[in-house]
Write a protein that holds these residues in place. Structure first.
Motif, PDB file in Angstrom:
ATOM      1  N   SER A  73      -6.351  -1.468   8.213  1.00 32.20           N
ATOM      2  CA  SER A  73      -6.314  -2.844   8.725  1.00 32.20           C
ATOM      3  C   SER A  73      -5.785  -3.841   7.701  1.00 32.20           C
ATOM      4  O   SER A  73      -5.628  -5.025   8.011  1.00 32.20           O
ATOM      5  N   GLY A  74      -5.535  -3.392   6.472  1.00 39.12           N
ATOM      6  CA  GLY A  74      -5.018  -4.287   5.446  1.00 39.12           C
ATOM      7  C   GLY A  74      -6.041  -5.293   4.957  1.00 39.12           C
ATOM      8  O   GLY A  74      -5.689  -6.410   4.559  1.00 39.12           O
ATOM      9  N   ARG A  75      -7.326  -4.877   4.923  1.00 42.21           N
ATOM     10  CA  ARG A  75      -8.398  -5.787   4.503  1.00 42.21           C
ATOM     11  C   ARG A  75      -9.077  -5.344   3.210  1.00 42.21           C
ATOM     12  O   ARG A  75      -9.595  -6.180   2.474  1.00 42.21           O
ATOM     13  N   VAL A  76      -9.083  -4.036   2.950  1.00 42.59           N
ATOM     14  CA  VAL A  76      -9.875  -3.476   1.849  1.00 42.59           C
ATOM     15  C   VAL A  76      -8.970  -2.694   0.903  1.00 42.59           C
ATOM     16  O   VAL A  76      -8.184  -1.841   1.338  1.00 42.59           O
ATOM     17  N   LEU A  91     -11.075  -7.341  -0.522  1.00 45.92           N
ATOM     18  CA  LEU A  91     -10.403  -8.471  -1.161  1.00 45.92           C
ATOM     19  C   LEU A  91     -10.014  -9.554  -0.160  1.00 45.92           C
ATOM     20  O   LEU A  91     -10.127 -10.753  -0.465  1.00 45.92           O
ATOM     21  N   ALA A  92      -9.549  -9.164   1.018  1.00 45.43           N
ATOM     22  CA  ALA A  92      -9.163 -10.180   2.008  1.00 45.43           C
ATOM     23  C   ALA A  92     -10.362 -11.039   2.404  1.00 45.43           C
ATOM     24  O   ALA A  92     -10.260 -12.269   2.513  1.00 45.43           O
ATOM     25  N   ASP A  93     -11.519 -10.394   2.602  1.00 46.42           N
ATOM     26  CA  ASP A  93     -12.728 -11.141   2.967  1.00 46.42           C
ATOM     27  C   ASP A  93     -13.163 -12.081   1.841  1.00 46.42           C
ATOM     28  O   ASP A  93     -13.728 -13.145   2.104  1.00 46.42           O
ATOM     29  N   TRP A  94     -12.939 -11.684   0.599  1.00 47.90           N
ATOM     30  CA  TRP A  94     -13.304 -12.529  -0.531  1.00 47.90           C
ATOM     31  C   TRP A  94     -12.361 -13.711  -0.692  1.00 47.90           C
ATOM     32  O   TRP A  94     -12.788 -14.814  -1.060  1.00 47.90           O
ATOM     33  N   LEU A  95     -11.083 -13.497  -0.409  1.00 45.02           N
ATOM     34  CA  LEU A  95     -10.082 -14.546  -0.655  1.00 45.02           C
ATOM     35  C   LEU A  95     -10.027 -15.583   0.466  1.00 45.02           C
ATOM     36  O   LEU A  95      -9.829 -16.778   0.201  1.00 45.02           O
ATOM     37  N   VAL A 103      -5.451 -13.771   5.104  1.00 44.06           N
ATOM     38  CA  VAL A 103      -4.946 -12.919   4.035  1.00 44.06           C
ATOM     39  C   VAL A 103      -4.787 -11.494   4.553  1.00 44.06           C
ATOM     40  O   VAL A 103      -5.626 -11.003   5.319  1.00 44.06           O
ATOM     41  N   THR A 104      -3.709 -10.833   4.145  1.00 44.58           N
ATOM     42  CA  THR A 104      -3.542  -9.409   4.414  1.00 44.58           C
ATOM     43  C   THR A 104      -3.159  -8.707   3.120  1.00 44.58           C
ATOM     44  O   THR A 104      -2.535  -9.305   2.236  1.00 44.58           O
ATOM     45  N   LEU A 105      -3.560  -7.437   3.009  1.00 41.80           N
ATOM     46  CA  LEU A 105      -3.329  -6.654   1.793  1.00 41.80           C
ATOM     47  C   LEU A 105      -2.371  -5.505   2.083  1.00 41.80           C
ATOM     48  O   LEU A 105      -2.318  -4.992   3.203  1.00 41.80           O
ATOM     49  N   ALA A 106      -1.654  -5.081   1.053  1.00 38.01           N
ATOM     50  CA  ALA A 106      -0.765  -3.931   1.191  1.00 38.01           C
ATOM     51  C   ALA A 106      -0.539  -3.306  -0.170  1.00 38.01           C
ATOM     52  O   ALA A 106      -0.708  -3.959  -1.212  1.00 38.01           O
ATOM     53  N   ASN A 107      -0.165  -2.054  -0.163  1.00 40.83           N
ATOM     54  CA  ASN A 107       0.242  -1.386  -1.387  1.00 40.83           C
ATOM     55  C   ASN A 107       1.469  -2.069  -1.970  1.00 40.83           C
ATOM     56  O   ASN A 107       2.377  -2.466  -1.236  1.00 40.83           O
ATOM     57  N   ASP A 108       1.517  -2.220  -3.304  1.00 43.44           N
ATOM     58  CA  ASP A 108       2.618  -2.966  -3.909  1.00 43.44           C
ATOM     59  C   ASP A 108       3.969  -2.278  -3.729  1.00 43.44           C
ATOM     60  O   ASP A 108       4.998  -2.944  -3.577  1.00 43.44           O
ATOM     61  N   GLY A 109       3.975  -0.942  -3.708  1.00 46.74           N
ATOM     62  CA  GLY A 109       5.228  -0.246  -3.449  1.00 46.74           C
ATOM     63  C   GLY A 109       5.710  -0.465  -2.025  1.00 46.74           C
ATOM     64  O   GLY A 109       6.911  -0.626  -1.769  1.00 46.74           O
ATOM     65  N   ASN A 110       4.772  -0.493  -1.072  1.00 46.97           N
ATOM     66  CA  ASN A 110       5.136  -0.815   0.307  1.00 46.97           C
ATOM     67  C   ASN A 110       5.705  -2.220   0.406  1.00 46.97           C
ATOM     68  O   ASN A 110       6.684  -2.464   1.120  1.00 46.97           O
TER      69      ASN A 110
END
Length: 296
Positions: A73-76, A91-95, A103-110
């Motif tokens: 889900s791009g949240r953790v 991290l998304a819930d914290w930010l 906020v959404t999260l993703a791998n840096d290479g992606n």
């Protein structure tokens, strides 16, 4: 006007950009990553940096790229093997409550491969493998024009494939991973000189420096060969800090690929340096925020 913020969290620096919806860079900022980069300290740094970058709150959402796999889900942030204390961090819930933005999260290479596909060297290509060569070795994959993340969100981690089962131990639990032969620390095993010093000497024609880069390139080519057999990409892109020296090691890597990979599996293959340099990650993070949070 709605805008976007992209954040690229690295081991030594956090790079941020504020973008228009069509990807134009409107403002940028780079701040040091807290040392040690514990999650709480990183959250504080990102919040302060976003507020500095966008004091008027023009950006409605934020994408964050991190060195490790996220949940689907791009949240953790599930784990960041080169950052201490990063396991199952929401991290998304914290930010979000501190930034007052989604906020959404993703791998840096992606993020990097998405950025290159949007505005860089991967435009017009459907099947792309990107490797980021730096503190670690990360990467991202496009298959059929879509980002490949696997059923649980943890694919792809090309830097963690094994190239030597008796090689140095990796923080992932593997031994002899591609990261152990192609990261900045791995380059340090070949020479006591810094990458910048090695690059300057190679540009001046120093034979010892050129041999170091060729040895580095051959190891990279070994890893790429296995990845190419699995993915058969049209394009391989090399990014990250060490890509600045690509002219010194890509010829050796390409020669290794040509020797090891049968012609049918590398038909039409191009291997080149990223066009966006270290800006690809933050741009791709912003693009993923656009797609996931604004549904554009």
């Amino acid at each position: 006007m709605t805008q976007l913020i992209g954040v690229d969290l690295g081991g030594t620096a956090i790079k941020l950009g504020r973008f228009s919806l069509d990807g134009a860079l409107l403002a940028e900022l780079e701040v040091p990553t807290p040392q040690p980069p514990m999650p709480g300290a990183v959250v504080i740094t990102i919040v302060e940096a976003v507020q500095q970058l966008d004091p008027e709150g023009q950006a409605s959402c934020v994408g964050v790229g991190l060195p490790g796999p996220m949940d689907a889900s791009g949240r953790v942030a599930r784990v960041c093997i080169n950052l201490p204390g990063w396991e199952q961090i929401p991290l998304a819930d914290w930010l979000e409550p501190q930034l007052n933005r989604r906020v959404t999260l993703a791998n840096d290479g992606n993020c990097a491969v998405v950025g290159e596909a949007w505005q860089g060297a991967a435009r017009g290509f459907s099947d792309v493998l990107l490797l980021t060569l730096g503190t670690g070795v990360g990467g991202g994959v496009l298959l059929g024009g879509a980002l490949f993340t696997g059923h649980g969100g943890a694919a792809a981690e090309p830097g963690l494939i094994c190239v030597d089962p008796e090689g140095p131990p990796c923080n992932s639990g593997n031994r002899g991973s591609l990261e152990q032969f192609c990261s900045i620390a791995a380059l340090g095993r070949l020479s006591p000189l810094s990458p910048q010093q090695l690059c300057a000497l190679a540009e001046a024609g120093d034979r010892d420096a050129l041999e170091v880069w060729q040895r580095y390139g051959r190891r990279l080519g070994v890893g790429l060969s296995s990845l190419i057999y699995v993915l058969t990409p049209e394009l391989v892109l090399i990014g990250g800090g060490l890509s600045a020296a690509s002219e010194h090691f890509l010829p050796a890597a390409s020669a290794e690929v040509e020797q090891r990979v049968q012609r049918e599996s590398r038909q039409g293959l191009q291997i080149r340096r990223c066009a966006l340099g270290n800006g690809a990650g933050r741009l791709g993070a912003a693009r993923l925020a656009l797609e996931r949070l604004l549904n554009v």
